[in-house]
Design an enzyme around this catalytic site. Sequence first.
Site, mmCIF file in Angstrom:
data_model
loop_
_atom_site.group_PDB
_atom_site.id
_atom_site.type_symbol
_atom_site.label_atom_id
_atom_site.label_comp_id
_atom_site.label_asym_id
_atom_site.label_seq_id
_atom_site.Cartn_x
_atom_site.Cartn_y
_atom_site.Cartn_z
ATOM 1 N N HIS A 70 37.112 -75.134 75.570
ATOM 2 C CA HIS A 70 38.270 -74.259 75.404
ATOM 3 C C HIS A 70 37.951 -73.056 74.538
ATOM 4 C CE1 HIS A 70 42.082 -72.854 73.620
ATOM 5 N NE2 HIS A 70 42.557 -73.129 74.807
ATOM 6 N N CYS A 71 36.979 -73.173 73.637
ATOM 7 C CA CYS A 71 36.812 -72.156 72.591
ATOM 8 C C CYS A 71 36.058 -70.916 73.039
ATOM 9 C CB CYS A 71 36.111 -72.780 71.381
ATOM 10 S SG CYS A 71 37.108 -74.031 70.519
ATOM 11 N N ILE A 72 34.772 -71.052 73.337
ATOM 12 C CA ILE A 72 33.923 -69.870 73.489
ATOM 13 C C ILE A 72 34.270 -69.038 74.727
ATOM 14 C CG2 ILE A 72 31.553 -69.028 73.451
ATOM 15 C CD1 ILE A 72 30.698 -71.618 72.222
ATOM 16 N N ASP A 121 38.506 -67.836 73.563
ATOM 17 C CA ASP A 121 38.989 -67.319 72.286
ATOM 18 C C ASP A 121 38.609 -65.867 71.989
ATOM 19 O OD1 ASP A 121 40.002 -69.817 72.070
ATOM 20 O OD2 ASP A 121 38.657 -70.500 70.491
#
Length: 449
Positions: free
Chosen positions: A279-281, A284
């Site tokens: 989900h992050c890199i 975000d």
Amino acid sequence: MTPSERDARVEKLIQRIEHRDYQIGIVGLGYVGLPLALAAVNAGFRVLGFDINENRVAQLNEGKSGIEHIEDQAIETAIRNNMFRATSTFSELSEPDAILIAVPTPLNKQREPDLSYVENSARAISQHLRTGQLVVLESTTWPGTTAERVKPILDESGMVCGQDFFLAYSPEREDPGNTAYDTRSIPKVVGADEASSLSLVRALYESLVSSVVPVTSASTAEAVKLTENIFRSVNIALVNELKVIFDRMDIDVWEVIEAAKSKPFGYMPFYPGPGLGGHCIPIDPFYLTWKAREFEIATRFIELAGEINTAMPHYVLGRLAAELDRRFSKGLNGSTVLIAGMAYKKNVDDMRESPALKLTDLLQSRGAKVDYHDPHIPVIPATRAYPYLEGTTSQPFTADVIKRYDSVVIATDHDEVDWSLLAGNAKLVIDTRNVCQRNNIVGDWIVKA
């Protein structure tokens, strides 16, 4: 309320935290919310979990975590000891003393922030907000979200922030499958826009984790999380670009990285791959690029990194096509391909934004017959971007099965996969993780990509 009365209220709440006479509510019981709930239970707090997915709620109340690296026994014990319960009834939001929001913050089709989960959670809280409650946003988002989006919704309750209720931001730092660090051992950043909320959120997280890092505002804390993930995105993009360049020069980028990391200062190793997942890199950094437009700033570095990382599945596809043509005089159309690994990283069952999904989509669009094997993902669940893959099942991992395919693409380097069995029976291996060489498996049919 006078300042002294407000301070007395905060001090009383802090004392309740210290004595564990304080209930914690968590909105969103996924990869972030559930570990957070268990950390709170293990610290001696009663936890009430909220989720809109009624099947998920029922699963948890039956003592099943639904997440591979979180043992069912941990949930069962918490339920048996009356320390944890899940619910989809949001009218119960008035019960907890603190409400931690850990819901998704995806991008829409235009790659713009989708804050619907955060805003809907805030509306539900606002409808049931009571005096003394602390609300903490944990979801990754752009700087200003807590103050500009969450607070106005909570203000609709008629209560005053910093006096009647308290509001803060603390970015999640979960790393699914990481055995070296867990929720409790990872330092927690906390930020709030007024002193009372900061004091309260700091006291709460100091009781949950080993170390707390307070910053001067919620926006600063929001920026911390984005900085961490942008740092990773940019550095991964760099080695992905070096991979392409060095391949043309007949230089092994993995050998270069191994030698470079022998330098004891000024270098930190990052590794290339078939694309970014989780989900992050992949998501975000674009929260900051979107917000930066408000200030007429172009985030060229961040967007360039995104372009490079997004291109990696296409690069892998190109390498596969070239090798099929060179070795077998075959095109992708009609070829059979086995994807080894569907999770976005090794040793987990997390498929969020997995580059293997994109690879599968690209291959099928070119007419290839694609299957996959993943010991952690027996069946592909529903995904927003690739709904047609839902229900696809993992193939058995045997010599006879592997021999059926024209090529195997290693997308995820799970430890429990028998890579010798794979390499010994595959006609062609496209290795995007350098897992074969790391296992001392070499051969001219193994191609790094």
